[in-house]
Enzyme design. Structure first.
Site, short mmCIF file in Angstrom:
data_model
loop_
_atom_site.label_atom_id
_atom_site.label_comp_id
_atom_site.label_asym_id
_atom_site.label_seq_id
_atom_site.Cartn_x
_atom_site.Cartn_y
_atom_site.Cartn_z
N LYS A 63 0.84 -1.20 0.00
CA LYS A 63 0.00 0.00 0.00
C LYS A 63 0.87 1.25 0.00
O LYS A 63 1.85 1.34 0.75
CB LYS A 63 -0.91 -0.03 1.24
CG LYS A 63 -1.89 1.13 1.33
CD LYS A 63 -2.79 0.94 2.54
CE LYS A 63 -3.82 2.06 2.68
NZ LYS A 63 -4.73 1.85 3.82
N SER B 105 -9.37 2.04 2.69
CA SER B 105 -8.46 2.77 1.85
C SER B 105 -7.40 1.90 1.18
O SER B 105 -6.66 2.37 0.32
CB SER B 105 -7.74 3.83 2.71
OG SER B 105 -7.01 3.22 3.76
N SER C 1 -10.17 -0.17 6.82
CA SER C 1 -9.43 -0.13 5.56
C SER C 1 -8.78 -1.45 5.15
O SER C 1 -8.28 -1.56 4.04
CB SER C 1 -8.35 0.95 5.62
OG SER C 1 -8.93 2.22 5.73
#
Length: 440
Positions: free
Chosen positions: A79, A149, A173
């Site tokens: 990420k 996210s 997330s």
């Protein structure tokens, strides 16, 4: 016909590489071909340099067998809020376009030492803190969100573009994209894995999250990250004769028909396999847990994004500006109440869920909603993030549009390995009998 390497789990690929049946370079080429075929639709990557990937794969192939680590050659999607010294870390923010830290995050250092192939950086919402989706789509239906996210990591693993993805969770997330993309998602007990070297939203909430397509792979990562319970888990855990509970939580009024049906079927399947399944609820004095989580989240955001506000206010989103300017008018008294009430709740909830092998809770309100402008609701996740409990999303169910829906299992704090042992057996049942089958 042999399974294409890109479709295999990390554990399966490791076995092939260790036996000499597959080189890291061949494996990397297989993944890159998959990405080339699918990237125009899924758009999971914020940064990917195929030439660098192949160069690193060739280097790993030259490592002597007796010097290879436990993740030798396994591809990891990272990420883009986690620092990587040889790739940009841009947080999906115009304020950090082209930003390149010169150090690795602690998690990346550990994975590199274990021999992992750090493949590339995956998309995220801005600073992993907003609900505005990036350009990434759900691999099972490109008209729908992959969640956020940790959008790109969840989509990449769900689309067989990487076997393992790193995410983060401050609200929902990690677990939400796990459910939306039909994969395993694990949020360990808070502070079990170092967060050094990633963008901090909330020190008291942020947790590194892990994506895989099998519990075997989560166990591999747990070993590498030295996740240990005080008592060794039962590696031969059996569902038959065990006690589970269903907890709909105080957020249940927000549930949709897909998750409601999945929860019911999950309980039925466990009972059919010989488990006892109770239904439990939170004590009434903890019904404000979602509000307390929101208070902590938004209060910590005032501090986390103040530097970016001061340096680049014109380049960050309105949602972040509103947090810094405290548009919600959260008082310090409210902040203290939230901190203290959550802290008081943690041992109470540990005792509540500790009476069972695990407790089943919703991962999401329903299947992934249409559109990619929003990453969907994290309503069912914030509770457990605030409480610091370990959570694993188990895939296997589906909604009215045959999109995946997962069910979460939770356990007391620092029962991570126990939860994985239980999740392995529950996952076998849910995947085989839950009813959802991926199309790709």
């Amino acid at each position: 016909m042999a399974t294409e390497p890109y479709r295999q789990t990390a554990s399966e690929v490791l076995a092939r590489i260790n036996s000499g049946d597959l080189t890291v370079e061949q494996y990397a080429q297989s993944l890159l071909a998959r990405i080339k075929a699918r990237d125009a639709v899924v758009k999971a990557w914020a940064y990917l340099d195929p030439a660098r990937v192949i160069e690193e794969a060739k280097r790993l192939d030259q490592v002597p067998i007796d010097e290879r680590g436990p993740l030798h050659g396994v591809a990891i999607a990272v990420k883009d809020v986690i620092y990587t010294k040889d790739m940009p870390t841009q947080f999906n923010s115009p304020a950090y376009e082209g930003h390149g830290p010169t150090v690795d995050a602690a998690s990346i250092m550990i994975l590199r030492q274990a021999g992992a192939l750090i493949f590339g950086k995956t998309t995220t919402t801005e600073f992993a803190a907003t609900t505005q989706g990036p350009i990434t789509t759900n691999p099972h239906d490109s008209s729908r969100t992959p969640g956020g996210s940790s959008s790109g990591s969840g989509a990449a693993v769900g689309d067989f573009q990487a076997p393992i993805g790193l995410g983060t969770q401050t609200g929902g997330s990690t677990i939400r994209p796990g459910s939306f993309n039909g994969i395993y998602a694990f949020k360990p007990t808070w502070n079990s894995i170092s967060r050094e070297g990633q963008k901090i939203y909330s020190l008291i909430l942020d947790t590194l999250g892990l994506y895989t397509r099998s519990v075997d792979d989560l166990e591999l990562l747990a070993d590498v990250f030295k996740l240990e319970d005080d008592m060794a888990p039962d590696r031969d855990f059996k569902v038959m004769g065990s006690k589970f509970a269903v907890c709909k939580t105080m957020v249940w009024p927000q549930v949709g028909p897909g998750t409601a049906a999945a929860m019911e079927k999950a309980a039925e399947l466990l009972r059919a396999h010989g488990a006892e399944v109770d239904e439990i609820g939170f004590p009434e004095d903890l019904n404000d847990l979602p509000r307390w989580h929101s208070t902590v989240l938004n209060s910590d955001g005032r501090v986390a994004f103040l530097p970016d506000y001061c340096a680049s206010k014109g380049k960050i989103s309105k949602q972040l500006i509103d947090q810094v300017e405290n548009r919600g008018r959260i008082s310090r008294a409210a902040q203290l109440e939230a901190f203290d009430k959550i802290a008081t709740a943690r041992p109470v909830v540990d005792e509540m869920v500790g009476k069972y092998a695990a407790v089943l809770v919703p991962s999401v309100p329903d299947e992934a909603p249409e559109g990619i402008d929003s990453t969907g609701s994290a309503a069912f996740n914030g509770i457990w993030t605030a409480l610091h409990n370990p959570v694993i999303n188990i895939p296997g169910f589906h909604g009215g549009n045959n999109m995946p829906i997962g069910i979460s299992l939770v356990a007391p704090r620092y029962y991570d390995r126990h939860l994985l042992a239980v999740g392995r057996r529950v996952g076998e049942i849910f995947e085989q009998e839950g009813g959802w089958k991926p199309k790709n």
